[in-house]
Motif scaffolding. Structure first.
Motif, PDB file in Angstrom:
ATOM      1  N   GLU A 117       0.981  -1.375  -0.173  1.00 17.32           N
ATOM      2  CA  GLU A 117       0.039   0.056   0.101  1.00 17.32           C
ATOM      3  C   GLU A 117       0.736   1.348   0.057  1.00 17.32           C
ATOM      4  O   GLU A 117       0.630   2.215  -0.527  1.00 17.32           O
ATOM      5  CB  GLU A 117      -1.159   0.098   1.243  1.00 17.32           C
ATOM      6  CG  GLU A 117      -2.014   1.116   1.260  1.00 17.32           C
ATOM      7  CD  GLU A 117      -2.989   1.010   2.130  1.00 17.32           C
ATOM      8  OE1 GLU A 117      -3.888   2.180   2.350  1.00 17.32           O
ATOM      9  OE2 GLU A 117      -2.983  -0.027   2.978  1.00 17.32           O
ATOM     10  N   VAL A 118       1.945   1.096   0.706  1.00 19.32           N
ATOM     11  CA  VAL A 118       2.967   2.260   0.590  1.00 19.32           C
ATOM     12  C   VAL A 118       3.349   2.614  -0.727  1.00 19.32           C
ATOM     13  O   VAL A 118       3.304   3.722  -1.278  1.00 19.32           O
ATOM     14  CB  VAL A 118       4.156   1.963   1.568  1.00 19.32           C
ATOM     15  CG1 VAL A 118       5.301   3.116   1.110  1.00 19.32           C
ATOM     16  CG2 VAL A 118       3.771   1.855   3.016  1.00 19.32           C
ATOM     17  N   LEU A 119       3.792   1.616  -1.573  1.00 22.18           N
ATOM     18  CA  LEU A 119       4.053   1.964  -2.993  1.00 22.18           C
ATOM     19  C   LEU A 119       2.824   2.409  -3.922  1.00 22.18           C
ATOM     20  O   LEU A 119       3.089   2.987  -4.706  1.00 22.18           O
ATOM     21  CB  LEU A 119       4.631   0.473  -3.655  1.00 22.18           C
ATOM     22  CG  LEU A 119       5.964  -0.098  -3.001  1.00 22.18           C
ATOM     23  CD1 LEU A 119       6.204  -1.362  -3.459  1.00 22.18           C
ATOM     24  CD2 LEU A 119       7.053   0.931  -3.046  1.00 22.18           C
ATOM     25  N   PHE A 120       1.996   1.737  -3.558  1.00 24.31           N
ATOM     26  CA  PHE A 120       0.608   2.291  -4.217  1.00 24.31           C
ATOM     27  C   PHE A 120       0.399   3.693  -4.019  1.00 24.31           C
ATOM     28  O   PHE A 120       0.385   4.665  -5.065  1.00 24.31           O
ATOM     29  CB  PHE A 120      -0.673   1.380  -3.975  1.00 24.31           C
ATOM     30  CG  PHE A 120      -1.995   1.972  -4.636  1.00 24.31           C
ATOM     31  CD1 PHE A 120      -2.011   1.528  -6.287  1.00 24.31           C
ATOM     32  CD2 PHE A 120      -2.867   2.770  -4.287  1.00 24.31           C
ATOM     33  CE1 PHE A 120      -3.352   1.869  -6.589  1.00 24.31           C
ATOM     34  CE2 PHE A 120      -3.903   3.026  -4.770  1.00 24.31           C
ATOM     35  CZ  PHE A 120      -4.138   2.724  -6.021  1.00 24.31           C
ATOM     36  N   ASN A 121       0.456   4.082  -2.775  1.00 26.53           N
ATOM     37  CA  ASN A 121       0.100   5.501  -2.357  1.00 26.53           C
ATOM     38  C   ASN A 121       1.444   6.391  -2.977  1.00 26.53           C
ATOM     39  O   ASN A 121       1.168   7.435  -3.602  1.00 26.53           O
ATOM     40  CB  ASN A 121       0.119   5.685  -0.986  1.00 26.53           C
ATOM     41  CG  ASN A 121      -0.795   5.107  -0.414  1.00 26.53           C
ATOM     42  OD1 ASN A 121      -1.966   4.793  -0.963  1.00 26.53           O
ATOM     43  ND2 ASN A 121      -0.806   4.830   1.034  1.00 26.53           N
ATOM     44  N   TRP A 122       2.494   5.911  -2.997  1.00 26.94           N
ATOM     45  CA  TRP A 122       3.699   6.818  -3.389  1.00 26.94           C
ATOM     46  C   TRP A 122       3.548   7.036  -5.135  1.00 26.94           C
ATOM     47  O   TRP A 122       3.737   8.083  -5.394  1.00 26.94           O
ATOM     48  CB  TRP A 122       5.046   5.724  -3.460  1.00 26.94           C
ATOM     49  CG  TRP A 122       6.456   6.404  -3.828  1.00 26.94           C
ATOM     50  CD1 TRP A 122       6.579   6.550  -5.344  1.00 26.94           C
ATOM     51  CD2 TRP A 122       7.390   7.010  -3.224  1.00 26.94           C
ATOM     52  NE1 TRP A 122       7.815   7.124  -5.365  1.00 26.94           N
ATOM     53  CE2 TRP A 122       8.506   7.369  -3.977  1.00 26.94           C
ATOM     54  CE3 TRP A 122       7.570   7.225  -1.797  1.00 26.94           C
ATOM     55  CZ2 TRP A 122       9.610   8.033  -3.661  1.00 26.94           C
ATOM     56  CZ3 TRP A 122       8.846   7.670  -1.474  1.00 26.94           C
ATOM     57  CH2 TRP A 122       9.697   8.227  -2.336  1.00 26.94           C
ATOM     58  N   ALA A 127       2.142  10.885  -9.093  1.00 23.81           N
ATOM     59  CA  ALA A 127       1.426  11.440 -10.344  1.00 23.81           C
ATOM     60  C   ALA A 127       0.787  12.706 -10.013  1.00 23.81           C
ATOM     61  O   ALA A 127       0.509  13.694 -10.941  1.00 23.81           O
ATOM     62  CB  ALA A 127       0.357  10.387 -10.616  1.00 23.81           C
ATOM     63  N   GLU A 128       0.063  12.989  -8.684  1.00 24.41           N
ATOM     64  CA  GLU A 128      -0.355  14.116  -8.479  1.00 24.41           C
ATOM     65  C   GLU A 128       0.603  15.320  -8.484  1.00 24.41           C
ATOM     66  O   GLU A 128       0.313  16.633  -8.999  1.00 24.41           O
ATOM     67  CB  GLU A 128      -1.015  14.137  -7.208  1.00 24.41           C
ATOM     68  CG  GLU A 128      -2.260  13.415  -6.963  1.00 24.41           C
ATOM     69  CD  GLU A 128      -2.807  12.814  -5.480  1.00 24.41           C
ATOM     70  OE1 GLU A 128      -2.037  13.361  -4.656  1.00 24.41           O
ATOM     71  OE2 GLU A 128      -3.436  12.173  -5.141  1.00 24.41           O
ATOM     72  N   GLU A 129       1.813  15.232  -8.023  1.00 22.34           N
ATOM     73  CA  GLU A 129       2.920  16.000  -8.186  1.00 22.34           C
ATOM     74  C   GLU A 129       3.090  16.641  -9.652  1.00 22.34           C
ATOM     75  O   GLU A 129       3.242  17.544  -9.699  1.00 22.34           O
ATOM     76  CB  GLU A 129       4.044  15.486  -7.453  1.00 22.34           C
ATOM     77  CG  GLU A 129       3.966  15.292  -6.016  1.00 22.34           C
ATOM     78  CD  GLU A 129       5.252  14.642  -5.398  1.00 22.34           C
ATOM     79  OE1 GLU A 129       6.117  14.117  -6.097  1.00 22.34           O
ATOM     80  OE2 GLU A 129       5.287  14.406  -4.061  1.00 22.34           O
ATOM     81  N   LYS A 130       3.212  15.588 -10.305  1.00 21.50           N
ATOM     82  CA  LYS A 130       3.556  15.956 -11.779  1.00 21.50           C
ATOM     83  C   LYS A 130       2.344  16.459 -12.538  1.00 21.50           C
ATOM     84  O   LYS A 130       2.638  17.306 -13.182  1.00 21.50           O
ATOM     85  CB  LYS A 130       3.670  14.485 -12.493  1.00 21.50           C
ATOM     86  CG  LYS A 130       4.338  14.736 -13.890  1.00 21.50           C
ATOM     87  CD  LYS A 130       4.959  13.545 -14.536  1.00 21.50           C
ATOM     88  CE  LYS A 130       5.352  13.677 -15.966  1.00 21.50           C
ATOM     89  NZ  LYS A 130       6.117  12.571 -16.436  1.00 21.50           N
ATOM     90  N   ARG A 136      -0.425  17.437 -16.548  1.00 19.76           N
ATOM     91  CA  ARG A 136      -0.825  16.176 -16.853  1.00 19.76           C
ATOM     92  C   ARG A 136      -0.342  14.858 -16.117  1.00 19.76           C
ATOM     93  O   ARG A 136       0.886  15.378 -15.282  1.00 19.76           O
ATOM     94  CB  ARG A 136      -0.469  15.652 -18.365  1.00 19.76           C
ATOM     95  CG  ARG A 136       0.963  15.733 -18.351  1.00 19.76           C
ATOM     96  CD  ARG A 136       1.442  15.509 -19.978  1.00 19.76           C
ATOM     97  NE  ARG A 136       2.830  15.198 -20.094  1.00 19.76           N
ATOM     98  CZ  ARG A 136       3.581  14.226 -19.949  1.00 19.76           C
ATOM     99  NH1 ARG A 136       2.665  13.176 -19.856  1.00 19.76           N
ATOM    100  NH2 ARG A 136       4.719  13.861 -20.389  1.00 19.76           N
ATOM    101  N   VAL A 137      -0.724  14.005 -15.628  1.00 20.94           N
ATOM    102  CA  VAL A 137      -0.497  12.999 -14.925  1.00 20.94           C
ATOM    103  C   VAL A 137       0.732  12.143 -15.407  1.00 20.94           C
ATOM    104  O   VAL A 137       1.729  11.813 -14.828  1.00 20.94           O
ATOM    105  CB  VAL A 137      -1.602  11.946 -14.726  1.00 20.94           C
ATOM    106  CG1 VAL A 137      -0.942  10.648 -13.974  1.00 20.94           C
ATOM    107  CG2 VAL A 137      -2.849  12.501 -14.132  1.00 20.94           C
ATOM    108  N   GLY A 138       0.695  11.989 -16.933  1.00 17.57           N
ATOM    109  CA  GLY A 138       1.844  10.980 -17.615  1.00 17.57           C
ATOM    110  C   GLY A 138       1.835   9.508 -17.179  1.00 17.57           C
ATOM    111  O   GLY A 138       0.459   9.098 -16.789  1.00 17.57           O
ATOM    112  N   SER A 139       2.839   8.876 -17.217  1.00 12.61           N
ATOM    113  CA  SER A 139       2.639   7.463 -17.399  1.00 12.61           C
ATOM    114  C   SER A 139       3.294   6.949 -15.767  1.00 12.61           C
ATOM    115  O   SER A 139       4.203   7.685 -15.381  1.00 12.61           O
ATOM    116  CB  SER A 139       3.441   6.789 -18.403  1.00 12.61           C
ATOM    117  OG  SER A 139       3.657   5.607 -17.923  1.00 12.61           O
TER     118      SER A 139
END
Length: 393
Positions: A117-122, A127-130, A136-139
Motif C-alpha cells: 500500500e505504501v508503494l501504491f500511495n507513492w 502522479a499528483e505532483e507531476k 498532466r499525470v503522465g505514465s
C-alpha cells in the motif's frame, strides 16, 4: 550545528574555494557536460564497494566511495549556484520535502496496511505532483532512465507497473511465463532467424528480470555477483595453468574444467569472512625462497578463507580479499636466496568456529604437517616459506 551539518558545510566551502578565483585550475574548467563521466564512474565505484561488503569485506572503503559520490553532487550544485539556478541547500530541501510528502503514513495521519500500500500511495502522490507541475499525470512508468542498464531498467519498469495492479498473482505465474518464453526462444534458434532470435532472447531476459523482482533478488546485482564468481574462478584456472607450466591457449577444455570445478568447490568450502579488521594496512609483502611452492600452497588455501588469486608479474604470487593484498616475491641476497627464509606470524579473522574446523580438516587432508594446533576456536598452520598463520574466530 550538528556534526553532519558542519561537515556538509565544510564540504560545500571546499567546493566553493576550488571554483573561486585562485582556486584549482582543473576544477574551474569543468561544466555539467565534462563532469558527467565522473558521476557515472563514482556511482559504479560505490556499487563495487557494496559488492565487497556483501562478501564480508570492510565498510570503510564504502564510506570513502560514498564521500566521492557526494562530492559529485556538491560539485553539480556548485555549478548551479554560480548560475543562480539553485544551491546545495535547495537540493537538500527538495528531497526532504519530497520524502515527507510521499510518506504521509509517517509524517501525516494516513494509515497503511503494508509495504504494498505504501508503494501504491507513492505512485499516486507522484502522479499528483507531476500533474501540478506539468498539467498532466503522465505514465506510471515515467522516471526510469532510458540510459540505465537494461536489466535494471526492466526490473524497475515491472515494479512500477505492479503498483497499479498489473502483475502476476504469484511467483509460479512468473516462472511459467519464463518457460513459455524459453520455448519460443528454442523455436527461434531452430529457425536461425536473426530478428526472431533477438526478439525471443529479449523476452527471456525480460522475464528473468521480472522473476528476480518476485524473488526479491535484483537481477542486476545477481548478474554482477555471477560475473565476480566467474572472474575469480577463471583467474584460478590461469594461475593453476601457469603453475603447471601450461601456456595460455595450450590447455584442453577438460583440463580447464577440472581447475574450474576445484575453484568452485573451494569457493563453497567456507563462507566468506563476516568482517575484516578496519586497519590501514593494504598489502603484506614477503621475500621467499621458493615462489612456486608458495603459489602451489596458496592457490589452494586462499579460496578457503575467502581470498582470490590476483594477477601478478612473472616470478611473483599475489592474493587478495578486496581490501588486503598479499605478495610473495623471490628473496633477495648475494646469491639470490635467503638461507633463513622469512619469519612471521599473522592472524586472520574467521566468521565462525565451524569455519575454523572446516579449514583445519581441509588443511590436514591437503597439506599434511601444515597444521600446528591452535586455540579451541582457532587453527595455526605453517606455509612452505615458514610463515606461521592463525585463523581464529
Amino acid at each position: 550545528m550538528s556534526t553532519i551539518g558542519a561537515e556538509l558545510e565544510r564540504l560545500v566551502g571546499i567546493m566553493n574555494r576550488l571554483r573561486a578565483d585562485g582556486g584549482c585550475p582543473w576544477d574551474r574548467e569543468q561544466d555539467l557536460r565534462s563532469m558527467r563521466p565522473y558521476l557515472v564512474e563514482e556511482t559504479f565505484e560505490v556499487l563495487d564497494e557494496m559488492d565487497r561488503v556483501a562478501y564480508g569485506g570492510p565498510w570503510r572503503s564504502l564510506c570513502e566511495e560514498l564521500g566521492d559520490l557526494l562530492f559529485q553532487i556538491v560539485f553539480h550544485a556548485q555549478l548551479a549556484t554560480e548560475k543562480g539556478e539553485f544551491t546545495m541547500a535547495d537540493v537538500c530541501r527538495a528531497v526532504s520535502d519530497k520524502l515527507e510528502s510521499r510518506h504521509p503514513h509517517v509524517f501525516g495521519e494516513r494509515q497503511v496496511r503494508d509495504s504494498a500500500e505504501v508503494l501504491f500511495n507513492w505512485a499516486q502522490i507522484k502522479a499528483e505532483e507531476k500533474k501540478r507541475k506539468t498539467g498532466r499525470v503522465g505514465s506510471v512508468l515515467d522516471g526510469v532512465p532510458t540510459a540505465a542498464p537494461a536489466l535494471a531498467r526492466a526490473e524497475r519498469l515491472t515494479e512500477k507497473a505492479s503498483r497499479m495492479g498489473f502483475d502476476w498473482p504469484d511467483v509460479a505465474g512468473v516462472r511459467a511465463k519464463l518457460d513459455e518464453e524459453l520455448a519460443e526462444l528454442d523455436e527461434a534458434i531452430a529457425s536461425k532467424d536473426r530478428d526472431a532470435l533477438e526478439h525471443e532472447l529479449g523476452d527471456v531476459l525480460f522475464s528473468l528480470a521480472n522473476l528476480g523482482r518476485f524473488l526479491r533478488t535484483p537481477p542486476e546485482d545477481a548478474l554482477r555477483m555471477a560475473i565476480r564468481r566467474f572472474t575469480t574462478r577463471f583467474q584460478h584456472i590461469e594461475s593453476a595453468l601457469q603453475a603447471e607450466g601450461v601456456p595460455l591457449g595450450g590447455a584442453t577444455l577438460e583440463h580447464m574444467e577440472r581447475h574450474w570445478q576445484t575453484a568452485k568447490a573451494a569457493e563453497k568450502a567456507l563462507p566468506p569472512p563476516a568482517s575484516l579488521p578496519r586497519a590501514p594496512l593494504t598489502a603484506l609483502r614477503f621475500s621467499v625462497r621458493d615462489v612456486a611452492a608458495q603459489r602451489a600452497f596458496w592457490d589452494a588455501v586462499a579460496p578457503l578463507i575467502g581470498w582470490h588469486v590476483v594477477q601478478a608479474p612473472p616470478g611473483e604470487a599475489r592474493y587478495g580479499d578486496g581490501a588486503l593484498l598479499l605478495v610473495f616475491s623471490p628473496a633477495e641476497g648475494p646469491d639470490g636466496a635467503n638461507p633463513e627464509g622469512p619469519r612471521g606470524e599473522l592472524t586472520l579473522g574467521a566468521p565462525s568456529s565451524r569455519s575454523v574446523e572446516r579449514l583445519r580438516g581441509l588443511l590436514e587432508a591437503s597439506h599434511p604437517g601444515a597444521v600446528q594446533g591452535g586455540k579451541p576456536t582457532g587453527v595455526r598452520f605453517q606455509d612452505p616459506a615458514g610463515l606461521v598463520w592463525e585463523y581464529t574466530a
